[in-house]
Design a protein around this motif. Structure first.
Motif, PDB file in Angstrom:
ATOM      1  N   GLN A  20      54.199  58.581  96.061  1.00 22.77           N
ATOM      2  CA  GLN A  20      54.204  59.256  94.761  1.00 22.77           C
ATOM      3  C   GLN A  20      52.980  58.853  93.941  1.00 22.77           C
ATOM      4  OE1 GLN A  20      58.032  58.193  93.154  1.00 22.77           O
ATOM      5  NE2 GLN A  20      59.012  60.053  93.912  1.00 22.77           N
ATOM      6  N   MET A  21      52.629  57.583  93.994  1.00 20.07           N
ATOM      7  CA  MET A  21      51.453  57.106  93.267  1.00 20.07           C
ATOM      8  C   MET A  21      50.188  57.781  93.801  1.00 20.07           C
ATOM      9  SD  MET A  21      52.293  53.029  92.741  1.00 20.07           S
ATOM     10  CE  MET A  21      50.570  52.624  92.681  1.00 20.07           C
ATOM     11  N   GLN A  22      50.101  57.906  95.126  1.00 16.29           N
ATOM     12  CA  GLN A  22      48.933  58.539  95.734  1.00 16.29           C
ATOM     13  C   GLN A  22      48.849  60.017  95.334  1.00 16.29           C
ATOM     14  OE1 GLN A  22      46.509  56.873  97.327  1.00 16.29           O
ATOM     15  NE2 GLN A  22      47.730  55.096  96.770  1.00 16.29           N
ATOM     16  N   GLU A  23      50.005  60.693  95.322  1.00 15.58           N
ATOM     17  CA  GLU A  23      50.045  62.100  94.927  1.00 15.58           C
ATOM     18  C   GLU A  23      49.641  62.256  93.464  1.00 15.58           C
ATOM     19  OE1 GLU A  23      53.980  63.449  95.933  1.00 15.58           O
ATOM     20  OE2 GLU A  23      53.581  63.350  98.085  1.00 15.58           O
ATOM     21  N   THR A  24      50.099  61.335  92.625  1.00 16.22           N
ATOM     22  CA  THR A  24      49.748  61.372  91.207  1.00 16.22           C
ATOM     23  C   THR A  24      48.255  61.161  91.028  1.00 16.22           C
ATOM     24  OG1 THR A  24      51.936  60.532  90.624  1.00 16.22           O
ATOM     25  CG2 THR A  24      50.226  60.333  88.951  1.00 16.22           C
ATOM     26  N   LYS A  25      47.690  60.203  91.764  1.00 16.02           N
ATOM     27  CA  LYS A  25      46.249  59.939  91.683  1.00 16.02           C
ATOM     28  C   LYS A  25      45.455  61.160  92.137  1.00 16.02           C
ATOM     29  CE  LYS A  25      46.059  54.925  92.299  1.00 16.02           C
ATOM     30  NZ  LYS A  25      45.622  53.845  93.190  1.00 16.02           N
ATOM     31  N   LEU A  26      45.899  61.781  93.224  1.00 19.74           N
ATOM     32  CA  LEU A  26      45.212  62.958  93.754  1.00 19.74           C
ATOM     33  C   LEU A  26      45.272  64.104  92.749  1.00 19.74           C
ATOM     34  CD1 LEU A  26      43.719  64.044  96.220  1.00 19.74           C
ATOM     35  CD2 LEU A  26      45.915  64.814  97.117  1.00 19.74           C
ATOM     36  N   LYS A  27      46.434  64.292  92.135  1.00 17.05           N
ATOM     37  CA  LYS A  27      46.603  65.341  91.133  1.00 17.05           C
ATOM     38  C   LYS A  27      45.679  65.090  89.945  1.00 17.05           C
ATOM     39  CE  LYS A  27      50.178  67.519  88.301  1.00 17.05           C
ATOM     40  NZ  LYS A  27      51.559  67.442  87.845  1.00 17.05           N
ATOM     41  N   GLU A  28      45.630  63.851  89.473  1.00 17.04           N
ATOM     42  CA  GLU A  28      44.762  63.491  88.351  1.00 17.04           C
ATOM     43  C   GLU A  28      43.292  63.692  88.716  1.00 17.04           C
ATOM     44  OE1 GLU A  28      43.359  62.337  84.679  1.00 17.04           O
ATOM     45  OE2 GLU A  28      45.408  62.856  85.231  1.00 17.04           O
ATOM     46  N   LEU A  29      42.928  63.366  89.946  1.00 11.87           N
ATOM     47  CA  LEU A  29      41.549  63.550  90.404  1.00 11.87           C
ATOM     48  C   LEU A  29      41.185  65.034  90.387  1.00 11.87           C
ATOM     49  CD1 LEU A  29      39.082  62.017  91.510  1.00 11.87           C
ATOM     50  CD2 LEU A  29      39.983  62.417  93.797  1.00 11.87           C
ATOM     51  N   GLN A  33      38.310  66.822  88.121  1.00 17.23           N
ATOM     52  CA  GLN A  33      37.240  67.625  88.717  1.00 17.23           C
ATOM     53  C   GLN A  33      37.183  69.002  88.064  1.00 17.23           C
ATOM     54  OE1 GLN A  33      38.260  67.462  92.887  1.00 17.23           O
ATOM     55  NE2 GLN A  33      36.936  65.710  93.265  1.00 17.23           N
ATOM     56  N   MET A  34      38.346  69.602  87.838  1.00 17.54           N
ATOM     57  CA  MET A  34      38.382  70.913  87.206  1.00 17.54           C
ATOM     58  C   MET A  34      37.838  70.829  85.781  1.00 17.54           C
ATOM     59  SD  MET A  34      41.524  73.596  86.667  1.00 17.54           S
ATOM     60  CE  MET A  34      41.792  73.852  88.397  1.00 17.54           C
ATOM     61  N   LEU A  35      38.234  69.782  85.061  1.00 18.36           N
ATOM     62  CA  LEU A  35      37.767  69.613  83.689  1.00 18.36           C
ATOM     63  C   LEU A  35      36.248  69.425  83.649  1.00 18.36           C
ATOM     64  CD1 LEU A  35      40.608  67.360  82.232  1.00 18.36           C
ATOM     65  CD2 LEU A  35      40.191  69.781  81.730  1.00 18.36           C
ATOM     66  N   LYS A  36      35.713  68.680  84.604  1.00 20.58           N
ATOM     67  CA  LYS A  36      34.256  68.470  84.654  1.00 20.58           C
ATOM     68  C   LYS A  36      33.528  69.788  84.850  1.00 20.58           C
ATOM     69  CE  LYS A  36      33.410  63.735  86.054  1.00 20.58           C
ATOM     70  NZ  LYS A  36      32.870  62.836  87.066  1.00 20.58           N
ATOM     71  N   GLN A  37      34.157  70.710  85.583  1.00 22.39           N
ATOM     72  CA  GLN A  37      33.534  72.004  85.848  1.00 22.39           C
ATOM     73  C   GLN A  37      33.549  72.909  84.623  1.00 22.39           C
ATOM     74  OE1 GLN A  37      35.595  73.618  89.217  1.00 22.39           O
ATOM     75  NE2 GLN A  37      34.659  72.208  90.668  1.00 22.39           N
ATOM     76  N   ARG A  51      41.691  60.180  76.555  1.00 22.72           N
ATOM     77  CA  ARG A  51      42.569  59.697  77.628  1.00 22.72           C
ATOM     78  C   ARG A  51      42.772  58.188  77.518  1.00 22.72           C
ATOM     79  NH1 ARG A  51      39.873  61.189  82.230  1.00 22.72           N
ATOM     80  NH2 ARG A  51      38.872  59.185  82.335  1.00 22.72           N
ATOM     81  N   ALA A  52      41.706  57.480  77.180  1.00 21.55           N
ATOM     82  CA  ALA A  52      41.792  56.021  77.073  1.00 21.55           C
ATOM     83  C   ALA A  52      42.657  55.594  75.888  1.00 21.55           C
ATOM     84  CB  ALA A  52      40.392  55.431  76.947  1.00 21.55           C
ATOM     85  N   VAL A  53      42.572  56.346  74.792  1.00 26.02           N
ATOM     86  CA  VAL A  53      43.279  55.978  73.573  1.00 26.02           C
ATOM     87  C   VAL A  53      44.712  56.509  73.556  1.00 26.02           C
ATOM     88  CG1 VAL A  53      43.298  56.252  71.063  1.00 26.02           C
ATOM     89  CG2 VAL A  53      41.147  55.863  72.258  1.00 26.02           C
ATOM     90  N   ASN A  54      44.875  57.762  73.978  1.00 23.48           N
ATOM     91  CA  ASN A  54      46.182  58.405  73.889  1.00 23.48           C
ATOM     92  C   ASN A  54      46.410  59.310  75.106  1.00 23.48           C
ATOM     93  OD1 ASN A  54      48.473  59.849  73.198  1.00 23.48           O
ATOM     94  ND2 ASN A  54      47.948  59.948  71.041  1.00 23.48           N
ATOM     95  N   GLU A  56      48.958  60.722  76.317  1.00 24.63           N
ATOM     96  CA  GLU A  56      49.828  61.883  76.095  1.00 24.63           C
ATOM     97  C   GLU A  56      49.031  63.052  75.507  1.00 24.63           C
ATOM     98  OE1 GLU A  56      53.392  62.839  73.072  1.00 24.63           O
ATOM     99  OE2 GLU A  56      53.726  61.075  74.335  1.00 24.63           O
ATOM    100  N   THR A  57      48.194  62.758  74.529  1.00 22.97           N
ATOM    101  CA  THR A  57      47.352  63.783  73.915  1.00 22.97           C
ATOM    102  C   THR A  57      46.393  64.352  74.951  1.00 22.97           C
ATOM    103  OG1 THR A  57      47.496  62.715  71.777  1.00 22.97           O
ATOM    104  CG2 THR A  57      45.661  64.226  72.088  1.00 22.97           C
ATOM    105  N   TYR A  58      45.810  63.466  75.757  1.00 23.00           N
ATOM    106  CA  TYR A  58      44.901  63.892  76.823  1.00 23.00           C
ATOM    107  C   TYR A  58      45.607  64.856  77.768  1.00 23.00           C
ATOM    108  CZ  TYR A  58      42.767  63.716  81.438  1.00 23.00           C
ATOM    109  OH  TYR A  58      42.254  64.059  82.657  1.00 23.00           O
ATOM    110  N   ALA A  59      46.822  64.508  78.174  1.00 27.87           N
ATOM    111  CA  ALA A  59      47.565  65.349  79.124  1.00 27.87           C
ATOM    112  C   ALA A  59      47.815  66.734  78.529  1.00 27.87           C
ATOM    113  CB  ALA A  59      48.885  64.679  79.504  1.00 27.87           C
TER     114      ALA A  59
END
Length: 104
Positions: A20-29, A33-37, A51-54, A56-59
């Motif tokens: 589950q952790m790996q899937e979460t990391k992959l999803k976040e990655l 990547q999409m956001l960078k584009q 993301r670093a500060v909040n 929930e807001t980032y999500a």
């Protein structure tokens, strides 16, 4: 023998948790990547700071940006100013805090 069964269950639970952790990391990655584009570097940096500060807001912002992109509502890369506008629209309701002063 009972402890052997418990050990197997524990290992299985740990394996599931790791997966589950790996899937979460992959999803976040993928999200990053999409956001960078779709974000200009300054806008992406601002979002990374959020993301670093909040987280929930980032999500919430990341979901919104991805939704807008997937529904073809974003034609060019979003600038930092456009990101700020999105934030103001989304979080305007949360900022409506009133302070009442009571005098004695």
């Amino acid at each position: 023998e009972a402890s052997g069964g418990e050990s197997s269950q524990t290992q299985q639970a740990l394996a599931q948790q790791w997966q589950q952790m790996q899937e979460t990391k992959l999803k976040e990655l993928k999200i990053r990547q999409m956001l960078k584009q779709v974000l200009e570097p300054a806008a992406y940096e601002r979002l990374a700071n959020i993301r670093a500060v909040n987280p929930e807001t980032y999500a919430q912002l990341a979901e919104l940006i991805i939704y807008l992109v997937q529904n073809n509502q974003v034609k060019n890369k979003l600038t930092e100013a456009q990101l700020k506008q999105l934030m103001e629209k989304v979080f305007a309701k949360k900022r409506e805090t009133t302070i009442t002063m009571q005098r004695k």
